[in-house]
Design a protein around this motif. Structure first.
Motif, short mmCIF file in Angstrom:
data_model
loop_
_atom_site.label_atom_id
_atom_site.label_comp_id
_atom_site.label_asym_id
_atom_site.label_seq_id
_atom_site.Cartn_x
_atom_site.Cartn_y
_atom_site.Cartn_z
N LEU A 211 44.34 44.53 29.62
CA LEU A 211 44.29 43.47 28.81
C LEU A 211 44.44 43.50 27.13
O LEU A 211 44.25 44.71 26.78
N VAL B 227 45.44 36.68 35.19
CA VAL B 227 44.58 37.48 34.51
C VAL B 227 43.09 37.15 35.11
O VAL B 227 42.16 38.14 35.55
N THR C 51 48.13 33.91 32.52
CA THR C 51 46.68 33.97 32.17
C THR C 51 45.73 33.48 33.42
O THR C 51 44.68 34.21 33.71
N CYS D 36 49.09 43.32 33.81
CA CYS D 36 48.70 42.81 32.46
C CYS D 36 49.44 41.64 32.39
O CYS D 36 50.43 41.27 32.86
N GLY D 37 48.63 40.85 31.66
CA GLY D 37 49.25 39.46 31.14
C GLY D 37 50.33 39.59 30.05
O GLY D 37 50.03 39.13 28.92
N HIS E 92 43.94 47.12 35.75
CA HIS E 92 44.15 45.84 34.82
C HIS E 92 44.38 46.15 33.38
O HIS E 92 42.87 46.55 32.97
N SER F 168 44.37 36.99 27.30
CA SER F 168 43.01 37.10 28.01
C SER F 168 41.97 36.00 27.50
O SER F 168 41.09 35.79 28.30
#
Lengths: 471, 211
Positions: A33, A153, A150, A130-131, A31, A38
């Motif tokens: 960020l 996330v 999000t 990933c966002g 993951h 985030s």
């Protein structure tokens, strides 16, 4: 055992459980960020009293808001207070939740989609999220990688899993040899021009064929980066020797005995003979010219030898209306040759095209030439601190500076203009980024998506040119 | 998340295809570290005549009278009628946050971008896919004369424009979550044993993933 696609293999190896209706819980290996998508997720964890499920699976770096000019004053010196808060918030959250972060002044900081592969933090066979919609980039190393919102996330932070349904599988084969001056960027723009920005919606795309095999891993990163611009959340390429060599020795990549085991597994990451896809699209590499977008959607693209198309020739009325609106926004007349479009600014950078090979390609064109007097600003923004250092070791920074380009610090920069780098209303830019939407590079700004070589050629010529003629 | 109840709302027809998330909420508003307050800047560049920045008093800004959201007929609209590939572009959840904060609860279009589509459900917004022909007809109904009101019944999967009844499809799991206002994370955490079992198995097969 029936023949499987690469997508089948990646999907099945991450299935935690699945329901009869196809709703599945899949495990996420990596993951990534950044500071924009985030903060609300960390806040959600805090409010619910939750901790990250596996802090070590996360890696963060600020990229969207960071200044690309002098950073001597650190985060505290970021001029825009709201940008500064977002970068500070990422630092605070990563410390509180024990997540590894390459902070703004770390020499490894950069665009998250450049940093991940560069560090070996994204590996073949992984699920990577990933966002950020351009997470599809990481599929270049044979990973299943896609962008999330999000809420997801937060979901990944809390559970290391995501609730998903399997997509349909599309194979895009690009066969044959590309002509001179035709890069991964031109290939992917041609693909989007062919299938449209919604052509890949609901699909995961595997890119294959001899022209794809011939691409370097960096070229494949460019290619997979823009799968999302064709509507597909994920795009990937099978593992081959290039992938295995690329990963070797990177900080987060396995070494020693672990590497041997990993390599044996990675060699299985390809589509089996006879496996079936829901859709297959084939392109002839030799027919692809250097590409330039003329409108406000990446599918509005043409070869350098083409004119701007005429909406009057479009039979679909909604599409024709969209073309007219785009030409109006772009300030272009139908029928104008692409090679007569004059530029105000040039941007070389973004998660699509800011790696060392991109900078080398641009520098080859810039060397010994000068940015045209009509071009107000030509920016080169490396994708990471390590790319910047490498470029400087090779003297590329001198080539750019001597030619009149500005040489900047790493970040997303003018790809989406969240920091100070942006277009003014009406300004026209040749950009190596991925989106030419209205206002993307600044309100009223006009974006033409191109390869790094074409962007450099546009900078020195003041207009788009057939780059084969410049070499 | 609030439960999705049956309601009747005004339809706002946004007649453009490929509406991207940069248009839904421009990037300067992404710098907030909150989830709320994006509604006044929904479609900012189309909706106002000046350039918007965070912190401005939006009530004092000049609105673009030609933009459909500013048409007096569509004030208080809860249903957005859109064209194909709505929500393409970035993964920013600020897009559904802005739509929901403005007051939209349903978006009807012939197709949506994948990430946006999934983000809607996490925020109590219901995206409905209908055939192009039906969409064309709804555009006509919503644009002629008085504003069109449509009833939305998620349980029955039906839209009610006037006396008509239009069925729609929705993923059963997402429908269940919307109707009950369920939080995905809570649901997934009920699977702790399955996640741990997966991790144990994967660790023995691919230990390098857990270094």
């Amino acid at each position: 055992m029936s023949a499987k696609t690469l997508y089948d293999k990646l999907w099945e190896s991450h299935l935690v459980r699945s329901d009869e209706d196809g709703t599945a819980l899949i495990y996420i290996d990596r993951h990534l960020l950044h500071e924009v998508t985030s903060p609300q997720a960390f806040e959600g964890l805090r409010l619910a009293g939750r901790k990250p499920w596996r802090a070590g699976a996360n890696l963060a770096t600020p990229d969207h808001n960071v200044p690309t000019t002098d950073r001597a004053g650190g985060v505290a010196a970021i001029a825009d207070p709201i940008s500064r808060t977002q970068v500070e918030t990422l630092d605070v959250n990563c410390r509180e939740f024990a997540i590894a972060e390459f902070e703004m002044l770390d020499h490894r900081q950069g665009i998250v989609h450049v940093v991940g592969p560069e560090q070996g933090a994204t590996l073949p066979g992984m699920t990577v999220v990933c966002g950020d919609s351009h997470t599809s980039t990481h599929g270049a190393v044979g990973a299943l990688a896609f962008g999330i919102g999000t809420s997801e996330v937060e979901h990944v932070l809390a559970t290391q899993c995501l609730i998903q349904k399997k997509s349909k599988a599309m194979l895009i084969r690009v066969e044959g040899e590309t002509g001179a001056g035709v890069t991964a960027k031109d290939i992917v723009l041609a693909v989007i021009g062919r299938i449209g920005t919604a052509g890949g919606t609901g699909y995961a795309i595997e890119f294959a064929g001899s022209a794809i095999e011939a691409l370097s891993i960096e070229g494949r990163l460019t290619l997979c980066n823009m799968a999302i611009e064709a509507g597909a959340r994920a795009g990937f390429v099978a593992v081959d020797d290039k992938t295995i060599d690329y990963v070797k020795g990177r900080p987060y990549a396995p070494a020693g005995e672990n590497r041997e085991r990993a390599v044996a597994y990675w060699r299985t990451l390809h589509t089996d003979e006879g496996a079936e896809f829901d859709t297959v699209v084939t392109l002839d590499a030799a027919a692809i010219k250097p590409q330039v977008t003329w409108g406000t959607s990446p599918e509005m693209v043409a070869g350098i030898d083409q004119p701007v198309p005429d909406p009057a020739n479009e039979s679909d009325s909604v599409k024709a209306e969209g073309m007219s609106r785009a030409l109006d926004y772009m300030g272009l007349e139908a029928g104008t040759p692409i090679s007569e479009i004059k530029l105000d600014k040039v941007f070389i950078g973004s998660c699509t095209n800011s790696r060392i090979e991109d900078l080398r390609a641009a520098a080859r064109i810039a060397e010994g030439r000068r940015v045209a007097e009509t071009v107000k600003l030509a920016l080169v923004v490396p994708g990471s601190g390590l790319v910047k250092a490498q470029a400087e070791a090779e003297g590329l920074d001198r080539i750019f500076i001597d030619a009149g380009f500005e040489w900047r610090e790493p970040g997303c920069s003018m790809c989406l203009a969240m920091n100070a780098d942006r277009l003014e209303p009406g300004e026209r830019c040749a950009s190596t980024s991925n989106r030419n939407f209205e206002g993307r590079q600044g309100q009223g700004g006009r974006t033409h998506l191109v390869s790094p070589a074409m962007a450099a050629a546009a900078a020195v010529s003041g207009c788009f040119v057939d780059i084969t003629a410049l070499n | 998340m609030e439960k999705f109840e049956t309601f009747t709302g005004i339809v706002c027809p946004l007649d453009r295809s490929n509406v991207d998330t940069d248009a839904i909420i421009p990037k300067q508003f992404l710098k907030s570290i909150k989830r709320s307050g994006f509604g006044p800047n929904l479609f900012d560049e189309w909706r106002y005549l000046d350039h918007g920045e965070p912190g401005m008093d939006n009530r004092k800004r000049a609105v673009n009278p030609d933009f459909v959201l500013n048409d007096p007929r569509y004030q208080g609209a809860q249903i957005l009628l859109a064209r194909k590939n709505f929500g393409c572009g970035s993964s920013r959840e600020h897009a559904p946050w802005a739509l929901a904060d403005y007051g939209f609860r349903v978006i009807v279009a012939p197709s949506f971008a994948d990430i946006f589509f999934s983000n809607c459900f996490k925020n109590g917004l219901l995206p409905i896919v209908l055939e192009e022909e039906i969409i064309d007809r709804l555009f006509r109904l919503a644009s002629e004369g008085r504003a069109l009101e449509i009833g939305v019944d998620l349980q029955a999967q039906r839209l009610f424009p006037g006396d008509e009844e239009i069925p729609f499809e929705v993923d059963p799991f997402r429908k269940h979550c919307l109707l009950n206002g369920l939080d995905d994370i809570g649901l997934t955490l009920q699977q702790v044993d399955a996640i741990r079992a997966y991790e144990a198995r994967r660790k023995s097969e691919a230990p390098w993933l857990f270094c």
